[in-house]
Design a protein around this motif. Structure first.
Motif, mmCIF file in Angstrom:
data_model
loop_
_atom_site.group_PDB
_atom_site.id
_atom_site.type_symbol
_atom_site.label_atom_id
_atom_site.label_comp_id
_atom_site.label_asym_id
_atom_site.label_seq_id
_atom_site.Cartn_x
_atom_site.Cartn_y
_atom_site.Cartn_z
ATOM 1 N N LEU A 220 63.589 4.529 -7.326
ATOM 2 C CA LEU A 220 64.064 4.345 -5.957
ATOM 3 C C LEU A 220 63.604 2.967 -5.488
ATOM 4 O O LEU A 220 62.400 2.696 -5.424
ATOM 5 N N TYR A 221 64.569 2.123 -5.185
ATOM 6 C CA TYR A 221 64.276 0.745 -4.767
ATOM 7 C C TYR A 221 64.431 0.655 -3.257
ATOM 8 O O TYR A 221 65.523 0.837 -2.714
ATOM 9 N N VAL A 222 63.293 0.426 -2.568
ATOM 10 C CA VAL A 222 63.277 0.373 -1.095
ATOM 11 C C VAL A 222 62.396 -0.790 -0.653
ATOM 12 O O VAL A 222 61.265 -0.938 -1.135
ATOM 13 N N ASN A 223 62.896 -1.588 0.278
ATOM 14 C CA ASN A 223 62.108 -2.694 0.845
ATOM 15 C C ASN A 223 61.490 -3.591 -0.222
ATOM 16 O O ASN A 223 60.325 -3.981 -0.136
ATOM 17 N N GLY A 224 62.267 -3.877 -1.260
ATOM 18 C CA GLY A 224 61.800 -4.785 -2.297
ATOM 19 C C GLY A 224 60.834 -4.175 -3.294
ATOM 20 O O GLY A 224 60.300 -4.877 -4.158
ATOM 21 N N LEU A 226 60.081 -1.035 -6.204
ATOM 22 C CA LEU A 226 60.669 -0.010 -7.054
ATOM 23 C C LEU A 226 59.647 1.101 -7.292
ATOM 24 O O LEU A 226 58.577 0.871 -7.871
ATOM 25 N N TYR A 227 59.970 2.308 -6.818
ATOM 26 C CA TYR A 227 59.124 3.484 -7.042
ATOM 27 C C TYR A 227 59.640 4.180 -8.297
ATOM 28 O O TYR A 227 60.791 4.618 -8.348
ATOM 29 N N GLN A 228 58.776 4.287 -9.310
ATOM 30 C CA GLN A 228 59.193 4.810 -10.610
ATOM 31 C C GLN A 228 58.657 6.220 -10.832
ATOM 32 O O GLN A 228 57.475 6.494 -10.593
#
Length: 326
Positions: A220-224, A226-228
């Motif tokens: 999930l890519y949010v506010n620059g 990437l949560y993996q």
């Protein structure tokens, strides 16, 4: 054989990996494009397929997500070309790179440029989204993210219609190996309340030696940032369910909790690889919706609670094999 080309490709998931392969192999790149207003949505999938006997052909598969039609355009294997020192593949007169797509087909023509692409982090010990599994030689299917999200610029001519995709959003990923998993969920959207947010997730049955396991990768890519959430980064898959109306996923690692409810929609049939050749059939929707909640476990803060539109969604195979209930 092409050992140097193969080793180079190993550390660059986006590039062609089929050097030296002549049978039981496929490789394809998935280019999703959605116009600025969301009225038009297409996927173009160039690739190469080789069966057990060494019969080969190149292809470009076209999915019109709004009209819900799919077209499989076949070419001689010689029509497929690939660079070894960079990511660039061609099928007949059409060319595909990480920054552009140039179509020269009877009913699809024109050029799109991709701006501000967001690649998945690529480290030498963990190349791309497959991580350390990149180095395992006997997997049936490998996966790569070329760009999680980017802006489109350019015009395509589709069956005589001129479509301006400028200001729209795009996404690029790829697969290679010999067969798609016997059961899997796959979903993707980069159309949220704010531009610059992108999500993809897949859960699949992974054959392993004489057994198997349920593997998963999500980003999930949010506010620059990437949560993996992956099999190899200590994430746990707590829920994996599907019925005719929706798919539910729940993943958790040390810091974050990810909840996804994907709402299924009308799907279109696409060709998929079995033993290298595109003899399988999968159903894909490009009009699904993904309800996503990302929570910081320590603070309880909700980082994202939003719905992804124009979502691609596939539910394929014997899904009981990947069903998990928390």
């Amino acid at each position: 054989m092409h050992p140097i080309k193969q080793i180079k490709a190993l550390f660059h998931p986006e590039r062609y990996h089929g050097w030296g392969r002549s049978k039981r192999y496929f490789e394809g790149w998935y280019y999703k494009i959605v116009s600025a207003g969301g009225k038009e949505a297409f996927a173009f999938i160039p690739g190469i397929a080789m069966d057990d006997q060494g019969n080969q052909h190149a292809f470009i598969q076209v999915l019109d997500g709004k009209v819900q039609t799919a077209e499989y355009i076949q070419f001689p294997a010689e029509a497929f070309t690939a660079e070894s020192g960079s990511f660039s593949v061609g099928v007949d007169g059409s060319k595909f790179t990480g920054n552009s797509m140039q179509l020269a087909l009877n009913n699809y023509s024109g050029t799109l440029q991709f701006k501000n692409t967001v690649p998945w982090p690529n480290k030498w010990y963990s190349p791309g989204i497959m991580g350390p599994y990149t180095f395992v030689p006997f997997m049936e299917c490998y996966h790569g993210i070329v760009s999680m999200d980017h802006e489109l610029e350019g015009i395509l001519n589709v069956f005589g219609r001129t479509i301006d995709f400028s200001g729209g959003r795009g996404y690029i990923e790829k697969d290679w190996g010999h067969s798609f998993p016997s059961a899997y969920f796959w979903m993707q959207s980069n159309h949220f309340a704010q531009p610059g947010i992108s999500f993809k997730a897949s859960v699949a049955k992974i054959p392993w030696l004489r057994s198997s396991f349920v593997g998963f990768i999500a980003g999930l890519y949010v506010n620059g940032k990437l949560y993996q959430f992956t099999t190899y980064n200590s994430t746990k898959l707590l829920r994996s369910l599907a019925d005719k109306k929706q798919v539910e996923l729940l993943m958790e690692n040390k810091k974050y909790r990810l909840e996804v409810v994907a709402h299924r929609h009308l799907a279109t049939e696409l060709a998929s690889p079995i033993a290298g050749f595109m003899d399988g059939r999968i159903s894909e929707s490009m009009t699904a919706e993904l309800d996503i909640t990302l929570t910081d476990k320590k603070s309880g803060k909700v980082i994202l609670n939003d719905t992804g539109r124009n979502a691609a969604l596939e539910v394929a195979g014997k899904i009981k094999e990947i069903t998990l209930e928390d």
